[in-house]
Motif scaffolding. Sequence first.
Motif, short mmCIF file in Angstrom:
data_model
loop_
_atom_site.label_atom_id
_atom_site.label_comp_id
_atom_site.label_asym_id
_atom_site.label_seq_id
_atom_site.Cartn_x
_atom_site.Cartn_y
_atom_site.Cartn_z
N MET A 1 0.85 -1.18 0.00
CA MET A 1 0.00 0.00 0.00
C MET A 1 0.89 1.25 0.00
SD MET A 1 -3.00 0.80 2.67
CE MET A 1 -4.14 2.05 2.36
N ALA A 2 0.57 2.18 -0.86
CA ALA A 2 1.37 3.40 -0.98
C ALA A 2 1.18 4.28 0.24
CB ALA A 2 0.99 4.16 -2.23
N GLN A 3 2.25 4.86 0.68
CA GLN A 3 2.20 5.77 1.82
C GLN A 3 1.85 7.17 1.34
OE1 GLN A 3 5.79 5.86 4.09
NE2 GLN A 3 4.90 7.10 5.71
N LEU A 4 0.93 7.82 2.02
CA LEU A 4 0.52 9.17 1.65
C LEU A 4 1.53 10.18 2.17
CD1 LEU A 4 -3.30 8.99 2.43
CD2 LEU A 4 -2.19 8.83 0.21
N LYS A 5 1.85 11.14 1.32
CA LYS A 5 2.74 12.21 1.75
C LYS A 5 1.90 13.31 2.39
CE LYS A 5 5.85 13.85 -0.85
NZ LYS A 5 6.58 14.47 -1.97
N GLU A 6 2.49 14.00 3.33
CA GLU A 6 1.82 15.13 3.96
C GLU A 6 1.72 16.27 2.95
OE1 GLU A 6 2.38 18.19 7.71
OE2 GLU A 6 3.81 16.56 7.43
N LEU A 7 0.56 16.84 2.85
CA LEU A 7 0.35 17.96 1.93
C LEU A 7 0.55 19.27 2.68
CD1 LEU A 7 -0.58 19.08 -0.81
CD2 LEU A 7 -2.91 18.96 0.06
N ILE A 8 1.47 20.06 2.20
CA ILE A 8 1.73 21.35 2.81
C ILE A 8 1.32 22.42 1.79
CG2 ILE A 8 3.48 22.90 3.74
CD1 ILE A 8 5.04 20.38 4.57
N TRP A 9 0.34 23.24 2.18
CA TRP A 9 -0.17 24.27 1.28
C TRP A 9 0.79 25.45 1.25
CZ3 TRP A 9 -4.27 24.04 -1.92
CH2 TRP A 9 -5.12 22.95 -1.76
N THR A 10 1.32 25.70 0.09
CA THR A 10 2.18 26.86 -0.10
C THR A 10 1.32 28.00 -0.65
OG1 THR A 10 2.69 26.29 -2.39
CG2 THR A 10 4.15 25.38 -0.68
N ARG A 11 1.85 29.19 -0.65
CA ARG A 11 1.12 30.34 -1.20
C ARG A 11 0.77 30.09 -2.66
NH1 ARG A 11 0.74 35.74 0.37
NH2 ARG A 11 2.20 35.32 2.04
N GLU A 12 1.70 29.51 -3.42
CA GLU A 12 1.44 29.21 -4.83
C GLU A 12 0.31 28.20 -5.00
OE1 GLU A 12 3.54 27.03 -8.64
OE2 GLU A 12 4.81 27.67 -6.98
N MET A 13 0.29 27.17 -4.16
CA MET A 13 -0.77 26.15 -4.26
C MET A 13 -2.14 26.74 -3.91
SD MET A 13 1.19 22.85 -2.64
CE MET A 13 -0.27 21.85 -2.57
N VAL A 14 -2.19 27.57 -2.90
CA VAL A 14 -3.44 28.21 -2.52
C VAL A 14 -3.94 29.10 -3.65
CG1 VAL A 14 -4.49 29.86 -0.92
CG2 VAL A 14 -2.98 28.08 -0.05
N THR A 15 -3.04 29.87 -4.24
CA THR A 15 -3.41 30.73 -5.36
C THR A 15 -3.93 29.92 -6.53
OG1 THR A 15 -1.78 32.39 -4.69
CG2 THR A 15 -2.54 32.47 -6.98
N ARG A 16 -3.24 28.84 -6.88
CA ARG A 16 -3.69 27.98 -7.98
C ARG A 16 -5.06 27.38 -7.69
NH1 ARG A 16 0.81 23.86 -8.75
NH2 ARG A 16 -0.87 22.76 -9.79
N PHE A 17 -5.27 26.93 -6.44
CA PHE A 17 -6.55 26.34 -6.05
C PHE A 17 -7.69 27.35 -6.24
CE2 PHE A 17 -9.84 25.88 -2.83
CZ PHE A 17 -10.30 24.60 -3.10
N TRP A 18 -7.54 28.56 -5.70
CA TRP A 18 -8.61 29.55 -5.79
C TRP A 18 -8.77 30.09 -7.21
CZ3 TRP A 18 -12.30 29.06 -2.75
CH2 TRP A 18 -12.10 28.69 -1.43
N ASN A 19 -7.71 30.17 -7.97
CA ASN A 19 -7.85 30.56 -9.38
C ASN A 19 -8.68 29.53 -10.14
OD1 ASN A 19 -6.46 32.95 -9.13
ND2 ASN A 19 -4.52 32.10 -9.85
N PHE A 20 -8.50 28.26 -9.83
CA PHE A 20 -9.30 27.20 -10.44
C PHE A 20 -10.75 27.28 -9.97
CE2 PHE A 20 -11.18 22.96 -10.15
CZ PHE A 20 -11.20 22.62 -11.49
N GLU A 21 -10.96 27.40 -8.67
CA GLU A 21 -12.32 27.43 -8.12
C GLU A 21 -13.12 28.62 -8.65
OE1 GLU A 21 -14.22 25.34 -6.20
OE2 GLU A 21 -12.58 23.99 -6.66
N ARG A 22 -12.47 29.72 -8.88
CA ARG A 22 -13.14 30.92 -9.37
C ARG A 22 -13.75 30.70 -10.76
NH1 ARG A 22 -9.25 35.83 -8.96
NH2 ARG A 22 -8.37 34.14 -7.83
N THR A 23 -13.27 29.71 -11.50
CA THR A 23 -13.81 29.43 -12.83
C THR A 23 -15.06 28.58 -12.76
OG1 THR A 23 -12.51 27.39 -13.17
CG2 THR A 23 -11.48 29.50 -13.82
N ARG A 24 -15.48 28.19 -11.58
CA ARG A 24 -16.63 27.31 -11.39
C ARG A 24 -17.67 27.95 -10.46
NH1 ARG A 24 -13.99 22.90 -13.45
NH2 ARG A 24 -15.54 21.29 -13.14
N PRO A 25 -18.31 29.04 -10.88
CA PRO A 25 -19.25 29.73 -10.00
C PRO A 25 -20.45 28.87 -9.60
CG PRO A 25 -19.39 30.61 -12.22
CD PRO A 25 -18.21 29.68 -12.18
N GLU A 26 -20.73 27.83 -10.37
CA GLU A 26 -21.85 26.95 -10.00
C GLU A 26 -21.59 26.22 -8.69
OE1 GLU A 26 -19.08 24.56 -12.63
OE2 GLU A 26 -19.92 26.56 -12.70
#
Length: 69
Positions: free
Chosen positions: A1-26
């Motif tokens: 079974m693959a071991q999960l890596k800890e996800l650490i949110w960087t400023r760049e990742m947060v920006t990319r996430f919200w830029n993506f979410e903003r394209t989905r107003p529904e």
Amino acid sequence: MAQLKELIWTREMVTRFWNFERTRPENFFSFQVGAVVARKFRKYFLSDADMVDYGAGTGFLVEDLLASG
């Protein structure tokens, strides 16, 4: 079974996430239920009162509030 890596949110990742979410107003809360919120809370608003929109979003809820009177 693959071991999960800890996800650490960087400023760049947060920006990319919200830029993506903003394209989905529904997916926005106010898009989905803004009309219901406006209808349910209408009785608490004074008819001659002024309201301030602080601009925390796309404006879907404001549109529904205006449409409900």
